[in-house]
Design a protein around this motif. Structure first.
Motif, short mmCIF file in Angstrom:
data_model
loop_
_atom_site.label_atom_id
_atom_site.label_comp_id
_atom_site.label_asym_id
_atom_site.label_seq_id
_atom_site.Cartn_x
_atom_site.Cartn_y
_atom_site.Cartn_z
N SER A 164 1.78 15.30 24.59
CA SER A 164 1.98 16.51 23.78
C SER A 164 0.89 16.70 22.73
CB SER A 164 3.34 16.46 23.09
OG SER A 164 3.45 15.29 22.28
N SER A 165 0.35 15.60 22.20
CA SER A 165 -0.57 15.72 21.07
C SER A 165 -1.98 15.21 21.32
CB SER A 165 0.00 14.97 19.87
OG SER A 165 0.06 13.58 20.15
N GLY A 166 -2.15 14.28 22.24
CA GLY A 166 -3.45 13.64 22.43
C GLY A 166 -3.69 12.50 21.48
N ASP A 167 -2.74 12.23 20.57
CA ASP A 167 -2.82 11.10 19.65
C ASP A 167 -1.87 10.00 20.11
OD1 ASP A 167 -4.54 12.63 18.05
OD2 ASP A 167 -2.85 13.51 16.95
N HIS A 168 -2.03 8.83 19.50
CA HIS A 168 -1.09 7.73 19.79
C HIS A 168 -0.06 7.66 18.66
CE1 HIS A 168 0.52 4.04 21.34
NE2 HIS A 168 0.29 3.42 20.20
N LEU A 169 1.22 7.69 19.02
CA LEU A 169 2.31 7.74 18.06
C LEU A 169 2.97 6.38 17.92
CD1 LEU A 169 3.68 11.07 19.43
CD2 LEU A 169 2.92 10.78 17.09
N SER A 170 3.24 5.97 16.68
CA SER A 170 3.96 4.74 16.38
C SER A 170 4.92 5.01 15.23
CB SER A 170 3.01 3.60 16.00
OG SER A 170 2.06 3.35 17.01
N VAL A 171 6.11 4.38 15.28
CA VAL A 171 7.10 4.52 14.21
C VAL A 171 7.43 3.13 13.69
CG1 VAL A 171 9.41 5.29 13.58
CG2 VAL A 171 8.04 6.63 15.19
N LEU A 172 7.38 2.96 12.36
CA LEU A 172 7.58 1.65 11.75
C LEU A 172 8.53 1.73 10.56
CD1 LEU A 172 3.84 0.52 11.44
CD2 LEU A 172 5.44 -0.18 13.22
N TYR A 173 9.08 0.59 10.24
CA TYR A 173 9.79 0.36 8.97
C TYR A 173 9.02 -0.73 8.24
CZ TYR A 173 13.03 -1.99 5.81
OH TYR A 173 13.59 -2.60 4.74
N LEU A 174 8.68 -0.47 6.98
CA LEU A 174 7.91 -1.44 6.20
C LEU A 174 8.70 -1.90 4.99
CD1 LEU A 174 4.34 0.18 6.11
CD2 LEU A 174 5.09 -1.74 7.51
N LYS A 175 8.78 -3.20 4.82
CA LYS A 175 9.35 -3.76 3.60
C LYS A 175 8.32 -3.68 2.47
CE LYS A 175 11.92 -7.23 6.26
NZ LYS A 175 12.10 -8.70 6.49
N GLY A 176 8.78 -3.90 1.28
CA GLY A 176 7.85 -3.97 0.16
C GLY A 176 6.91 -5.16 0.32
N ARG A 177 5.63 -4.95 0.02
CA ARG A 177 4.60 -5.99 0.12
C ARG A 177 4.41 -6.51 1.56
NH1 ARG A 177 2.02 -5.53 -4.76
NH2 ARG A 177 3.46 -5.84 -6.51
N GLN A 178 4.69 -5.68 2.52
CA GLN A 178 4.58 -6.12 3.93
C GLN A 178 3.25 -5.64 4.53
OE1 GLN A 178 7.69 -4.79 6.56
NE2 GLN A 178 6.78 -5.77 8.35
N LYS A 179 2.64 -6.55 5.30
CA LYS A 179 1.41 -6.23 6.03
C LYS A 179 1.68 -6.41 7.52
CE LYS A 179 -3.50 -7.51 6.32
NZ LYS A 179 -4.54 -8.42 5.79
N THR A 180 1.39 -5.38 8.30
CA THR A 180 1.68 -5.40 9.73
C THR A 180 0.42 -5.10 10.52
OG1 THR A 180 3.95 -4.68 9.37
CG2 THR A 180 3.06 -4.38 11.58
N GLU A 181 0.23 -5.82 11.63
CA GLU A 181 -0.89 -5.57 12.53
C GLU A 181 -0.37 -5.19 13.91
OE1 GLU A 181 -3.53 -8.88 12.68
OE2 GLU A 181 -4.39 -8.50 10.71
N LEU A 182 -0.86 -4.07 14.42
CA LEU A 182 -0.53 -3.63 15.77
C LEU A 182 -1.76 -3.81 16.64
CD1 LEU A 182 1.36 -0.30 14.91
CD2 LEU A 182 2.34 -2.58 15.26
#
Length: 352
Positions: free
Chosen positions: A84-102
């Motif tokens: 639909s968009s040509g972009d890559h979609l991701s949905v996340l929940y982040l805690k305070g002070r959280q660092k995430t790598e995909l």
């Protein structure tokens, strides 16, 4: 009770307002690629790092990563971009002070320059009723080299032409011209001493030599194309042919330089020549340049070949690659042969 509900409502409203005002505060996004130049179909790592530096959690975060067209997952070959968009979609929940790598393993199948242009982030409020949107632009580039040529006739043509070097070496071990003799200083190898002249003069004399052969090659890529409808197809054939030529010369340990009237875009600068060399580093420089080639022409065939002739030394071998036959270029090619004193090998994309 009314007072309690009023206070509760006020607290909820304040939390809602605060979350809307600050939900995207302290969020950092960074794209990383583990390679900058790849083969067609070679997988590489594409990592998005999201760092929430604040104590407040982010209950809902949707990311739209702007990715290059043609990017596919290496595991299953599926397109990375949403239809639909040509972009890559991701949905996340982040805690305070959280660092995430995909981290994703992906690949690109076609030659060229590709860009990852950052992310648009949409974060939800405290109650999940509203969202805030922010764009985080970025620019990461990856270059895909041309594939080797699939032209079946090319190995035979290259083998015959490069074979002339083998014949030359077999006929003349190290063809040299003796210009004269000079005193032996003790630093020259013993094989350079002329024993006949030394005996005549009664002192050691060494030979002053000059090489008579030039065992190197210039590859000329002319991107001026007469067939506008097939321009992209023919030029891609040319880029692949140049790669195969370079790899053949590497196998035979024949030094080569590369010159073109095309435009090589990007980080390598707006240059049109790679000096003479040999080895993996030299080859990779040429291949990256081919990966960055556009279809634009810096100058016409005649002007390009005339410039080559001015700096051409006698005995230099030439391999000329062009998308199609250009009658205007024929006199210039003959002039190059006359100047170098060697046969020029001409290869055309339209013959593939």
């Amino acid at each position: 009770m009314i007072v309690f509900l009023g206070v509760l409502g006020l607290l909820v409203w304040l939390a809602e307002k605060y979350s809307m005002d600050h939900v995207l505060d302290g969020l950092d996004f960074a794209t990383a690629l583990d390679k900058t130049v790849v083969e067609p179909g070679e997988d590489f790592s594409w990592t998005m790092t999201i760092n929430n530096r604040k104590r407040l959690m982010v209950p809902y975060l949707q990311m739209r990563e702007q990715i290059p067209a043609g990017l596919v997952f290496s595991e299953n070959g599926e397109n990375v971009a949403a239809k639909s968009s040509g972009d890559h979609l991701s949905v996340l929940y982040l805690k305070g002070r959280q660092k995430t790598e995909l981290e994703r393993r992906v690949l690109l199948k076609k030659r060229g320059r590709y860009f990852f242009r950052g992310v648009s982030a949409e974060a939800g409020d405290f109650l999940g009723l509203q969202t805030a949107l922010e764009t985080y632009p970025e620019l990461k580039e990856i270059v895909v080299k041309p594939a080797p040529s699939g032209w079946e006739e090319l190995p035979r043509l290259l083998g015959g032409y490069a074979g002339e070097y083998v014949v030359k070496r077999s006929l003349f071990e190290d063809p040299v011209l003796i210009r004269g003799f000079r005193e032996y200083t003790g630093r020259e190898p013993l094989r350079s001493i002329s024993w006949v002249q030394s005996a005549r003069q009664g002192r050691f004399l060494v030979k002053e030599q000059e090489n008579m052969t030039d065992l190197s090659c210039t590859i000329l890529l002319d991107v001026e194309c007469r067939d506008e409808e097939r321009e992209a197809e023919l030029l891609e054939q040319c880029f692949s042919m140049v790669r195969s030529i370079c790899e053949e010369l590497e196998k035979r340990r024949i030094a080569y330089d590369f010159q073109t009237n095309g435009v090589i875009a990007g980080a390598m600068g707006n240059w049109n020549r790679i000096g003479e060399g040999l080895g993996p580093g030299h080859l990779e420089t040429v291949l990256e340049g081919l990966g960055r080639m556009t279809y634009d022409c810096r100058m016409g065939s005649g002007e390009f070949l005339s410039g080559i002739r001015k700096g051409l030394r006698s005995g230099k071998s030439l391999i000329y690659v062009a998308p199609d036959r250009n009658q205007d270029a024929a006199p210039y090619l003959s002039s190059l042969e006359e100047r170098s004193g060697r046969r020029l090998l001409a290869l055309y994309g339209e013959d593939v």
